[in-house]
Write a protein that holds these residues in place. Structure first.
Motif, PDB file in Angstrom:
ATOM      1  N   MET A  39     -54.007  39.499  22.752  1.00 19.69           N
ATOM      2  CA  MET A  39     -53.301  39.243  24.009  1.00 19.69           C
ATOM      3  C   MET A  39     -51.835  39.579  23.818  1.00 19.69           C
ATOM      4  O   MET A  39     -51.191  39.071  22.898  1.00 19.69           O
ATOM      5  CB  MET A  39     -53.485  37.788  24.427  1.00 19.69           C
ATOM      6  N   PHE A 502     -50.053  37.100  36.671  1.00 20.13           N
ATOM      7  CA  PHE A 502     -51.424  37.193  36.162  1.00 20.13           C
ATOM      8  C   PHE A 502     -52.060  38.536  36.534  1.00 20.13           C
ATOM      9  O   PHE A 502     -52.974  39.002  35.851  1.00 20.13           O
ATOM     10  CB  PHE A 502     -52.281  36.057  36.701  1.00 20.13           C
ATOM     11  N   SER A 505     -51.395  41.181  33.774  1.00 17.08           N
ATOM     12  CA  SER A 505     -52.181  41.061  32.541  1.00 17.08           C
ATOM     13  C   SER A 505     -53.674  41.162  32.781  1.00 17.08           C
ATOM     14  O   SER A 505     -54.450  41.052  31.832  1.00 17.08           O
ATOM     15  CB  SER A 505     -51.860  39.728  31.848  1.00 17.08           C
ATOM     16  N   GLU A 540     -55.415  28.620  25.374  1.00 18.71           N
ATOM     17  CA  GLU A 540     -54.726  28.267  26.624  1.00 18.71           C
ATOM     18  C   GLU A 540     -54.982  29.288  27.723  1.00 18.71           C
ATOM     19  O   GLU A 540     -54.731  29.023  28.904  1.00 18.71           O
ATOM     20  CB  GLU A 540     -53.216  28.130  26.388  1.00 18.71           C
ATOM     21  N   HIS A 541     -55.506  30.453  27.362  1.00 24.47           N
ATOM     22  CA  HIS A 541     -55.817  31.480  28.363  1.00 24.47           C
ATOM     23  C   HIS A 541     -57.313  31.531  28.677  1.00 24.47           C
ATOM     24  O   HIS A 541     -57.787  32.504  29.268  1.00 24.47           O
ATOM     25  CB  HIS A 541     -55.346  32.849  27.862  1.00 24.47           C
ATOM     26  N   HIS A 545     -56.514  33.712  32.803  1.00 25.56           N
ATOM     27  CA  HIS A 545     -56.339  35.107  32.379  1.00 25.56           C
ATOM     28  C   HIS A 545     -57.685  35.783  32.177  1.00 25.56           C
ATOM     29  O   HIS A 545     -57.913  36.898  32.667  1.00 25.56           O
ATOM     30  CB  HIS A 545     -55.519  35.178  31.091  1.00 25.56           C
TER      31      HIS A 545
END
Length: 847
Positions: A39, A502, A505, A540-541, A545
């Motif tokens: 990431m 967002f 990404s 956390e993603h 994401h």
């Protein structure tokens, strides 16, 4: 290099890889491709040890795959739009562009010394017009396919940052950046139709075999599939246009316990009522000061206002229920209206107790009859209970069974329809800020909202903006909004909202396959490189994401930018743990803690001798100053030490604690490996009779390290390398065999410590670069042990060990055990009653 000196070798080998373009990814039909991606980082200004660990993990996989004959794509970019740059502009006067590109340059200068096998020719930042221009093209394509629409919606509004926040950006009712109390506002917003894909996104999780189970569960819960009943309460003398209140419930089995109907402050009925009633208007305005997240609603005090309206219960026309406007009902969940069953819902119980409404038990523990509740009774959906007011009399059922029975009953009696719904809501992408991708929409008085012509893309952000007052500078720019309508040519205005970051990404993985393409993605390059074979990033993603990326892959397939095979973009996912460190603090004059950097503390004391309190290891945080600067580590120990340490100390999915002693120990080990290699380089002669033992150890190391790398067991692989190093250092084998073993050690270490490995490889006569040398393959025939060591137990207690031939029969093993001096002493003349031999494992003597 007489002694191990990283500063003498690391820059040299990085230059050699660059000169040879070792890591440049080029399509080739001669090799299988492998796409590994971490990431990408936000350019905050400084690399931290979490970055080092994350990118080193990806680098190990990329280098290993390169050695195993794969054509590897391992790119790097920057997730560069967002509020922090605007906040920095307001605080310091630095333009967001200058702030962002300056940070990128600094972080790239920190990243390069790590020796990562990155194809820097594919680098981009999401704030590059070449990138966000293609994102604007994607927006237009999605709009044409009906994947984007515009509507008025209730949103989370940050009154400090003056922008919309996603639910996930609201923490404890406050904006994640500003810390301001979030408010509800109704704004016209652009939305992605991600909810159309709810079922597909949910069911496809079952096929993601190489994803962590916890991530799939988190996504499943977020999508939130539920079975329930859609029905309506008929209104008694309601206002014009409102003859019923429609409700969706996942617990129709509790309808016989209804005591009120509640509607959202943003429900159409509430809006109509507040237009003519100041009390209702004031109450709704107060409700809108709260956040729109389920978490914020759950924590807030439950407040309601009786509208004076009444509805009829669907089972009994004489049964009337009051209609309340309530602050805990959100318009974007279900229909924006509920019925309250206080006996079996904690929110409803709190509300009914506050407003003295009936609490009617519908079910109770199995066998119970008389029930008095002091709190809501909420068993698990699969727990059996006795239904006191069920639809088929008193029956023992669990919640799931009762829901289906209730749906069947209601459908048979003309009360509503059983439906399946999802918790996932459409993705609001509009943000009222400058530093983001402009939404490519033109607002024309005659034509309405129309997309910009693609030949006019990118719509570039203007540089001449100011941040002297809060809000979106694009709204205040004197000329940027002015344009002509691409449809009719009349004077028009640009959309001033920019896209949620967002979005940036959610498709970068596809752009990396062809970063210079004049379309969002080159179809041939995408067909070759996609999917991402290994994706690496933080837990956390796990929800947004990854969920948004999965949606974007499907949307890009629908619009012809990605092949259907890439509808799930990430074949395998790994979520790494954090790098932690102790916190050092003293007490200030005001009694508050004062934090100190690790570099300021020696043996638990500051330079002036003040003792510090040491708090156990915690996530590295700038505010707590328990951060370790990668620049300092690289200057002191070198990149290979940092890489080896962050991989060796714990399994990669768990946190690793950075300690100065651990880094020092790692550096000493690598220095020892160099000494062993230099000794072997000058070695002559040796005992050829020992060759077989060293060869066996070498092939076992190849097998174990290969298995460790392929399974993400980097710490286990390194443990095997420690062991093999020890064997090599003590071996009396011939010089030729030891050189071969040392070259193999360099190959096995090269994904973790590439610079030292290149130096050893060259020293011992390896051809070319160790980075591109074929990965060693274990010879199965040399893994067979001639002898095995078997423990000997007497009455279950270990007393000795014996070495026996690997193919020894039971009688031979018994004989060796009974001849062992330690066994004889332990028996002390006793005659065994039984001898149990487990071949190759253990001998147990019973006396």
């Amino acid at each position: 290099m007489s002694t191990y000196s990283p500063s003498d070798i690391e820059a040299k080998w990085q230059a050699a890889w660059a000169d040879a373009e070792t890591f440049k990814a080029v399509r080739s039909d001669d090799k299988p491709k492998y796409y590994v991606l971490e990431m990408f980082p936000y350019p905050s200004g400084n690399l931290h040890m979490g970055h080092v660990r994350n990118y080193t993990m990806g680098d190990v996989i990329a280098r290993y795959k390169l050695s195993t004959g794969h054509n590897v794509l391992h790119p790097m970019g920057w997730d560069a739009f967002g509020m922090p740059a605007e906040n920095a502009a307001m605080a310091t006067g630095i333009h967001p562009k200058e702030y962002t590109y300056g940070n990128i340059a600094h972080m790239k200068s920190q990243m390069r010394p790590l020796g990562l096998s990155l194809d820097w020719s594919r680098e981009f930042a999401t704030c590059d017009p070449e990138y966000y221009g293609q994102q604007q093209a994607l927006f237009i394509d999605f709009l044409e396919k009906g994947l984007i629409y515009r509507k008025k919606a209730v949103v989370n509004w940050d009154p400090i940052d003056m922008t919309v926040l996603a639910n996930e950006q609201v923490i404890d009712g406050k904006g994640w950046r500003s810390g301001a109390e979030v408010e509800r506002r109704e704004l016209v917003q652009w939305f992605f139709k991600i909810s159309d894909y709810s079922d597909e996104l949910l069911t496809a999780l079952d096929n993601l075999d190489n994803w962590p189970a916890k991530v799939k569960l988190m996504q499943s819960n977020w999508i939130g599939k539920s079975r329930g009943l859609q029905f309506g309460f008929s209104m008694i003398d309601g206002p014009e246009g409102h003859d019923r209140v429609d409700v969706y419930t996942t617990r129709p089995d509790t309808l016989n316990g209804a005591s009120f109907v509640g509607i959202s402050p943003d429900h159409p009925l509430a809006k109509q009522l507040e237009a003519d009633n100041p009390e209702i208007a004031a109450f709704c305005a107060e409700c809108r000061k709260g956040g729109t997240t389920a978490e914020a609603v759950e924590k807030a005090e439950k407040l309601g206002l009786d509208t004076g309206l009444r509805v009829r219960h669907p089972f009994d026309n004489a049964w009337e229920l009051p209609v309340y406007i309530a602050n805990f009902i959100l318009m974007d969940y279900g229909t924006g209206a509920i019925f309250g069953c206080p006996a079996h819902d904690p929110r409803d119980f709190e509300f009914a107790t506050k407003y003295d409404l009936p609490i009617i038990p519908v079910f109770a523990e199995v066998g119970a009859t008389d029930v008095i509740l002091t709190e809501a009774f909420v068993p698990g959906r699969t727990d059996k209970v006795t239904y006191l007011k069920g639809f088929a009399g008193e029956t023992d059922q669990n919640g799931d069974e009762a829901v289906e029975a209730a749906v069947d009953f209601c459908e048979a009696n003309g009360v509503g329809q059983g439906v399946t719904k999802f918790r996932l809501r459409d993705w609001g992408l509009s943000r009222q800020r400058y530093w983001g991708c402009p939404i490519p929409i033109i607002h024309c008085d005659s034509c309405g909202a129309v997309p910009e012509a693609k030949e006019n893309l990118p719509i570039r952000l203007p540089d001449d903006v100011s941040f002297d007052i809060p809000g979106n500078p694009l709204d205040r720019h004197p000329t940027w909004r002015d344009c002509t309508c691409p449809k009719c040519g009349a004077a028009a205005q640009r959309e001033t909202d920019t896209m949620d970051t967002f979005v940036d990404s959610s498709w970068y993985y596809a752009r990396f396959t062809s970063p210079g393409a004049t379309t969002p993605v080159d179809a041939d390059e995408a067909a070759y490189w996609m999917n991402v074979d290994q994706y690496i990033g933080g837990i956390e993603h796990a929800i947004l994401h990854l969920l948004y990326s999965r949606f974007f892959a499907r949307a890009m397939n629908m619009t012809g930018h990605l092949p259907e095979a890439a509808s799930e973009p990430f074949n395998a996912l790994f979520t790494q743990g954090m790098v932690t460190h102790e916190i050092y603090q003293t007490k200030g004059a005001d009694g508050r803690p004062v934090y100190h950097f690790p570099s300021d503390v020696t043996d638990g004391k500051l330079a002036d001798g003040t003792d510090v309190d040491i708090i156990p290891s915690a996530k590295m945080s700038k505010s707590k100053k328990n951060v370790v600067d990668p620049d300092d580590i690289l200057a002191t120990y070198g990149a290979d030490t940092a890489r080896w340490f962050v991989l060796s100390d714990s399994p990669p999915e768990r946190d690793v604690e950075w300690t100065a002693s651990g880094a020092e120990a790692t550096h000493k080990h690598l220095a020892r490996v160099w000494r062993i290699a230099t000794d072997i380089a000058t070695l002559e002669g040796g005992d050829a009779s020992q060759d077989a033992d060293l060869e066996r150890a070498m092939h076992k190391a190849i097998q174990d390290v290969t298995n460790g790398v392929e399974s993400f067991g980097f710490n286990a692989a390194i443990a095997k390398l420690y062991g093999f190093t020890g064997v090599l250092s003590k071996s009396k084998a011939s010089a030729a065999t030891k050189r071969d073993a040392a070259r193999t050690l360099a190959q096995l270490m090269s994904p973790m410590t590439p610079h030292l490995s290149e130096e050893i490889w060259t020293l011992l006569g390896g051809e070319g670069l160790v980075t591109t040398a074929p990965w060693p393959v274990a010879d199965e025939s040399k893994l067979v042990e001639d002898t095995v060591t078997m423990p000997v137990q007497i009455n279950g207690k270990r007393k000795a060990e014996i070495a026996v031939a690997a193919d020894a029969d039971k009688a031979s093993v018994e004989a060796l055990a009974m001849a062992d001096q330690k066994v004889l002493r332990a028996l002390d003349g006793a005659t065994p009653k039984k001898i149990i031999v487990v071949p190759g494992r253990i001998v147990n003597i019973v006396i």
